[in-house]
Design an enzyme around this catalytic site. Structure first.
Site, PDB file in Angstrom:
ATOM      1  N   ASP A  79      17.771  97.708 -69.517  1.00 38.62           N
ATOM      2  CA  ASP A  79      17.101  96.664 -70.250  1.00 38.62           C
ATOM      3  C   ASP A  79      17.322  95.396 -69.502  1.00 38.62           C
ATOM      4  OD1 ASP A  79      20.073  97.040 -70.807  1.00 38.62           O
ATOM      5  OD2 ASP A  79      19.796  95.504 -72.499  1.00 38.62           O
ATOM      6  N   HIS A  85      23.407  92.384 -64.398  1.00 31.81           N
ATOM      7  CA  HIS A  85      24.266  93.720 -64.116  1.00 31.81           C
ATOM      8  C   HIS A  85      23.088  94.786 -64.091  1.00 31.81           C
ATOM      9  CE1 HIS A  85      23.743  93.568 -68.566  1.00 31.81           C
ATOM     10  NE2 HIS A  85      24.097  94.780 -68.572  1.00 31.81           N
ATOM     11  N   HIS A  90      22.050  97.440 -65.983  1.00 30.41           N
ATOM     12  CA  HIS A  90      21.556  98.225 -67.088  1.00 30.41           C
ATOM     13  C   HIS A  90      20.082  98.176 -67.134  1.00 30.41           C
ATOM     14  CE1 HIS A  90      25.601  98.428 -69.283  1.00 30.41           C
ATOM     15  NE2 HIS A  90      25.466  99.576 -68.178  1.00 30.41           N
ATOM     16  N   HIS A 100      32.012  95.499 -68.771  1.00 34.33           N
ATOM     17  CA  HIS A 100      30.678  95.961 -69.177  1.00 34.33           C
ATOM     18  C   HIS A 100      30.227  97.059 -68.170  1.00 34.33           C
ATOM     19  CE1 HIS A 100      27.384  96.510 -71.790  1.00 34.33           C
ATOM     20  NE2 HIS A 100      26.307  96.084 -70.780  1.00 34.33           N
ATOM     21  N   ASP A 127      25.668  90.627 -70.459  1.00 35.15           N
ATOM     22  CA  ASP A 127      26.368  91.261 -71.485  1.00 35.15           C
ATOM     23  C   ASP A 127      27.832  91.088 -71.651  1.00 35.15           C
ATOM     24  OD1 ASP A 127      23.707  92.167 -72.320  1.00 35.15           O
ATOM     25  OD2 ASP A 127      23.898  94.371 -71.809  1.00 35.15           O
ATOM     26  N   HIS A 164      21.940  89.535 -75.502  1.00 34.53           N
ATOM     27  CA  HIS A 164      21.363  90.230 -76.536  1.00 34.53           C
ATOM     28  C   HIS A 164      21.544  89.168 -78.115  1.00 34.53           C
ATOM     29  CE1 HIS A 164      20.584  94.048 -74.896  1.00 34.53           C
ATOM     30  NE2 HIS A 164      21.517  93.882 -74.170  1.00 34.53           N
TER      31      HIS A 164
END
Ligand code: ZN
Ligand code: FE
Length: 254
Positions: A59, A55, A57, A113, A132, A170
């Site tokens: 990070d 995805h 994002h 998400h 995520d 994560h």
């Protein structure tokens, strides 16, 4: 055999490299940081050929352009948010298959998400790279789609073979365990996993990968359809999406 190397960048971002020794191909699952990934590639003697993005994002894509410039690797990622993925070469959607050497990775769309989030499942290697969308004892926050999208997405993951090893974006498991126990306090499998997670974190070890079977027995976000959880929430007659939405809301405020 597919070789997998997992390591942490920053506080809690997992980096994962997968290497097929036959073809020599190596993929990074997302790219949280180019320098950290380069160091591990050099240590292993692997050359990066692909980045498999879950995805958009920051990070998860921060290292895309530097790694592409250095290795000329091919970046594959979600069709549904391709305009937000730096350096993307190939757009993947539900049902597409990405091949790394002789390993096939089935692409599963998991909106929630982010709107275009995808995950990668290799039946042959027995691994799921969930980004995520799914964490151990948790799930991603619903930033771009609602519970009505995320619950069906999680149901697709629930249906994968239970022996599948889950990797995710994560290391959030310890905090997730505290919340999960507040929702499902009498679950013996959850209590055992929470103890294991505490011991792993105290030893500085990762809590992932974990078998999907363990998550099915312990992760409250996969268990919105469980009678015990519904009863605890006072939602016996509610539908699964409503129960899932309530658990997500409680976690957001935990
Ligand atoms: Zn994210
Ligand atoms: Fe993330």
């Amino acid at each position: 055999m597919l070789q997998i190397e997992q390591f942490i960048f920053g506080n809690d971002n997992f980096c994962v490299l997968v290497h097929d020794p036959e073809s020599g191909e190596t993929a990074s699952i997302d790219a949280p940081d180019a320098g950290t990934i380069r160091n591990v590639l050099e240590k292993k003697g692997w050359r990066l050929t692909h980045i498999m993005v879950t995805h958009h994002h920051f990070d998860h894509v921060a290292g895309n352009e530097a790694l592409k410039a250095e290795y000329g690797c091919r970046i594959v990622g979600p069709k549904g948010e391709a305009d937000k993925i730096p350096g993307i070469d190939e757009r993947l959607a539900e049902g597409d298959v990405f091949r790394l050497g002789r390993y096939a990775f089935n692409v599963i769309e998991t909106p929630g998400h982010t709107a275009g989030h995808i995950v990668y499942h290799s039946p042959e290697a027995g691994v799921l790279f969930a980004g995520d969308t799914l964490f151990s004892l948790g799930c991603g926050r619903l930033f771009e789609r609602g519970a009505d999208a995320m619950w069906p997405a999680l149901r697709k993951l629930k249906a994968l073979p239970p022996e599948t090893q889950l990797y995710c974006g994560h290391e959030y498991t310890l905090a997730n365990a505290r919340f999960a126990l507040s929702i499902d306090p009498d679950n013996g499998a959850l209590k055992a996993r929470a103890t294991e997670v505490e011991q792993l974190r105290e030893a500085g070890a990762a809590t992932l990968p974990v078998a999907l079977a363990t998550e099915l027995a312990t992760n409250p976000f996969l268990r919105a359809d469980s009678a015990a959880i519904r009863a605890g929430l006072g939602m016996d007659g509610a539908d699964d999406v409503a129960v899932f939405a309530e658990i997500r809301k409680r976690k957001d405020n935990f």
